[in-house]
Design a protein around this motif. Structure first.
Motif, PDB file in Angstrom:
ATOM      1  N   ASN A   1       6.805   8.885   0.597  1.00  0.00           N
ATOM      2  CA  ASN A   1       6.012   7.862   1.271  1.00  0.00           C
ATOM      3  C   ASN A   1       6.338   7.830   2.759  1.00  0.00           C
ATOM      4  OD1 ASN A   1       4.197   5.720  -0.181  1.00  0.00           O
ATOM      5  ND2 ASN A   1       5.726   6.344  -1.677  1.00  0.00           N
TER       6      ASN A   1
ATOM      7  N   ALA B   1       0.819  -1.220   0.000  1.00  0.00           N
ATOM      8  CA  ALA B   1       0.000   0.000   0.000  1.00  0.00           C
ATOM      9  C   ALA B   1       0.849   1.265   0.000  1.00  0.00           C
ATOM     10  CB  ALA B   1      -0.973   0.013   1.190  1.00  0.00           C
ATOM     11  N   LEU B   2       1.904   1.255  -0.818  1.00  0.00           N
ATOM     12  CA  LEU B   2       2.685   2.492  -0.980  1.00  0.00           C
ATOM     13  C   LEU B   2       1.924   3.422  -1.913  1.00  0.00           C
ATOM     14  CD1 LEU B   2       6.243   0.970  -1.423  1.00  0.00           C
ATOM     15  CD2 LEU B   2       5.307   2.083   0.601  1.00  0.00           C
ATOM     16  N   TYR B   3       2.192   4.718  -1.795  1.00  0.00           N
ATOM     17  CA  TYR B   3       1.547   5.682  -2.692  1.00  0.00           C
ATOM     18  C   TYR B   3       2.338   5.677  -3.988  1.00  0.00           C
ATOM     19  CZ  TYR B   3       0.423   6.878   2.101  1.00  0.00           C
ATOM     20  OH  TYR B   3       0.088   6.802   3.406  1.00  0.00           O
ATOM     21  N   PRO B   4       1.754   5.128  -5.067  1.00  0.00           N
ATOM     22  CA  PRO B   4       2.543   4.883  -6.280  1.00  0.00           C
ATOM     23  C   PRO B   4       3.051   6.162  -6.945  1.00  0.00           C
ATOM     24  CG  PRO B   4       0.232   4.286  -6.615  1.00  0.00           C
ATOM     25  CD  PRO B   4       0.376   4.651  -5.179  1.00  0.00           C
ATOM     26  N   HIS B   5       2.409   7.286  -6.672  1.00  0.00           N
ATOM     27  CA  HIS B   5       2.809   8.521  -7.347  1.00  0.00           C
ATOM     28  C   HIS B   5       3.765   9.339  -6.502  1.00  0.00           C
ATOM     29  CE1 HIS B   5      -0.505   9.203  -4.732  1.00  0.00           C
ATOM     30  NE2 HIS B   5      -0.529  10.506  -4.924  1.00  0.00           N
ATOM     31  N   MET B   6       4.252   8.788  -5.407  1.00  0.00           N
ATOM     32  CA  MET B   6       5.208   9.522  -4.570  1.00  0.00           C
ATOM     33  C   MET B   6       6.490   8.695  -4.436  1.00  0.00           C
ATOM     34  SD  MET B   6       2.875  10.785  -1.406  1.00  0.00           S
ATOM     35  CE  MET B   6       1.228  11.432  -1.598  1.00  0.00           C
TER      36      MET B   6
END
Lengths: 283, 378
Positions: B95, B85-90
């Motif tokens: 993160n 559940a990492l923020y893919p756009h950061m």
């Protein structure tokens, strides 16, 4: 050997299909540089002296026909198209994106029915609703206003935005949103910093498609507005004059009206295809 | 008073009660492993504690405050997910910085904390990368760094090592306790891997059908499972559960054979029961042994440094046995080599009844054990 034959056959077929679809477009472009005399010559000939007369007439707004000069404000129609399409898309995005998120994330009573009702606006033939709508518009003084037309255009653009973007929001992992909440961010920040950026391709595709659909609409503006607010699709009708049909100007007007959507489509092809196919599967 | 206390928590989805009247407590600094098969409600339990899902009934109390209805962002809980559940756009940096950003931390301090966490988890060299450029191991380390950097009072780890390769999983299994103990973090760790549960937990809570069927130390769970289902979940190959019937005063009928019943067990078993024998407590011999069950050796597979045998008794009962690879079975006459695993062959399996578990046939519950006589107690 046979594989080479197949390949040749495939190329021939593709060229034929391409010609079938592109030839009318090419012919319109050619027509826009012809005089009416050249256009009406039989048999038609691709050899002629190109002229910019049609475009000049459109841009200046003076149309000289055999029975005298006619004022045509086609550039104003073009501006109307831009205003109506842009406003419709902006309103649809502002209303549709949060709604799509709600439909994607929360199961609430009547939610599916509401989403379907919005989609069903696309099923009804516009003519069916137009006459009663005209009555309403006249009573409410919405007839012949940008506001009224943008409102009616929501019938076209809102369902599109809602259903395409909803599919994208459903693809955004709930865990990612939960993780951001647990980091200490509120729900509004999570919506703007996580959900929207991750659904951005879908939002872009939905916006572009609605723009094209809004741009191409003809019937709503024809009935619910006068030439003050009418877009290019309706404006082109003015070239059918009492003294004849100005094919050259119609062609030039078409070319001018196609350019914005064509440019959009070319530069955003990837989003369009993605949005259409994904929206179709998920919706 | 316990640091986290969950009181009579219930949650149903469409009348299907996923969590049923669940209560437990976690002490400050404790590492509690929630273990259960998939679909047992582990993830729902974590979401209830995290505040993503609201319970139908019951309370969650953290550090003395009732947080049952608080929004997730107000709970001071860190979490790492099975799917990262990492923020893919950061970037990894952003993160990790996310929990600090929400507090409006000053630039310099934030930078120091992020690099500190990245250093600790040895990902400082990839901190500028986007998640998609990270390996699964690095992704999980980033997710852990993000969960740890804000120094939350409670850490929820949802099967975080599920999607990383075996080497990373092993490294992290060694590294995690050290990382967490140093900070005195209270942890709830969810897993489906009994070895992970045994390796990490101060206590293990076994979840089944929406409630904890047993909570105890890893040793207790393994040596004194509360029922036959728990016994089957811990151990690989799984424990043998054999139907047994009382046969006279001092014998049990197992797999159509009579096996001596230990004296101290004579009160445990009234008529019939399920006998749980771990594969390592089954001795295999190629010569007839008194009291052993005659079996055919059906299959032999190596498992790490052990050898696992599938045995079939004459009445069709299947029994797993395992023994160290190095240990040779006594060769039979005229066969110098031990030869196990080359086709079917006759053998005798001795079940170690002294170490066996006794369960009720109908409910699977562990049968009461008589207290050990002092001279037998170690």
């Amino acid at each position: 050997m046979s594989s080479q034959l197949l390949r040749a056959l495939r190329i021939v077929l593709m060229v034929m299909v391409g010609l079938f679809f592109l030839f009318p477009l090419l012919w319109v472009v050619l027509m826009s540089f012809m005089t009416n005399v050249d256009i009406l010559r039989s048999p038609p000939s691709p050899f002629f002296v190109p002229t910019l007369r049609n475009y000049l007439a459109l841009i200046s707004g003076h149309l000289s026909t055999s029975s005298g000069n006619v004022q045509i404000d086609y550039m104003h129609n073009l501006l109307n198209s831009v205003i109506l399409s842009v406003c419709s898309v902006v309103v649809s995005l502002i209303l549709g994106v949060p709604a799509a998120y709600a439909f994607a994330r929360y199961k609430f009573r009547g939610g599916e029915d509401m989403a379907f009702t919005l989609l069903s606006f696309r099923f009804a033939p516009p003519l069916l609703v137009l006459l009663p709508l005209l009555g309403y518009f006249q009573t409410l003084h919405l007839y012949d206003t940008y506001f009224g037309l943008v409102w009616v255009y929501q019938l076209i653009t809102l369902p599109l935005v809602l259903w395409i973007v909803r599919g994208y929001f459903e693809d955004v992992s709930e865990d990612i949103e939960l993780a951001y909440r647990l980091d200490g961010h509120g729900w509004l920040a999570t919506f703007f910093k996580i959900s929207i950026p991750l659904a951005r391709p879908g939002i872009a595709a939905a916006g572009l498609l609605s723009f094209i659909f809004a741009w191409n609409n003809f019937i709503f503006a024809l009935i619910l507005g006068s030439s003050d607010v009418q877009p290019v699709t309706v404006g082109a009708l003015a070239f059918i004059t009492a003294s004849g049909i100005e094919y050259g100007q119609i062609a030039a007007a078409l070319v001018l009206s196609v350019i914005p959507t064509l440019v959009l489509a070319i530069f955003t092809q990837r989003y369009l295809v993605e949005g259409l196919s994904l929206g179709a599967i998920k919706g | 008073m316990a640091y986290l206390s969950v009181e009579a928590l219930s949650k149903a989805y469409r009348r299907n009660e996923v969590i049923r009247d669940l209560s437990f407590e976690v002490e400050r600094g404790e590492f509690l492993v929630v273990f259960g098969p998939s679909g047992a409600g582990k993830t729902v339990l974590l979401r209830l504690i995290a505040g993503m899902v609201l319970p139908d009934r019951g309370r969650v109390v953290l550090g003395g405050a009732d947080i049952t209805r608080d929004a997730p962002d107000r709970r001071d809980i860190g979490m790492a997910f099975q799917n990262f559940a990492l923020y893919p756009h950061m970037t990894a940096y952003e993160n990790i910085a996310s929990p600090l950003r929400s507090r409006g931390m000053a630039r310099a301090e934030l930078d120091g904390r992020v690099h500190g966490a990245a250093n600790l988890l040895r990902i400082d060299h990839v901190i500028t990368h986007l998640p998609k450029a990270l390996s699964n191991g690095q992704k999980q380390r980033t997710a852990l760094a993000r969960a740890l950097v804000g120094e939350p009072s409670m850490l929820l780890l949802d099967d975080p090592l599920r999607n990383v390769d075996a080497k990373v999983r092993y490294e992290m299994r060694l590294e995690l306790p050290r990382l967490l103990r140093a900070r005195d973090t209270t942890v709830i760790y969810v897993t489906q891997d009994y070895k992970e549960a045994m390796a990490l937990g101060d206590r293990i809570a076994v979840l089944g059908d929406g409630r904890f069927t047993q909570i105890g130390s890893p040793e207790t769970i393994y040596n004194r499972p509360a029922d036959s289902r728990i016994a089957r979940l811990f151990g690989d190959p799984p424990i043998n559960l054999l139907d047994a019937r009382r046969d006279g005063a001092a014998e049990l009928r197992v797999a159509s054979n009579s096996v001596a019943l230990p004296v101290r067990r004579s009160n445990t078993v009234a008529s019939d029961c399920v006998l749980g024998v771990r594969p390592e407590d089954v001795a295999v011999s190629l010569e007839p042994v008194a009291g052993a069950v005659p079996v055919e050796i059906d299959a032999v597979t190596p498992l790490n440094d052990r050898q696992v045998m599938l045995l079939r008794a004459d009445d069709g009962t299947e029994i797993f046995a395992s023994r160290p690879q190095s240990e040779q079975i006594e060769p039979s006459a005229g066969n110098a080599h031990d030869g196990i695993g080359r086709g079917r062959r006759r053998a005798w399996a001795t079940l170690d009844i002294e170490r066996a578990h006794f369960f009720e046939t109908r409910t699977g519950a562990r049968l009461a054990e008589p207290a050990l006589r002092p001279e037998l107690a170690r």
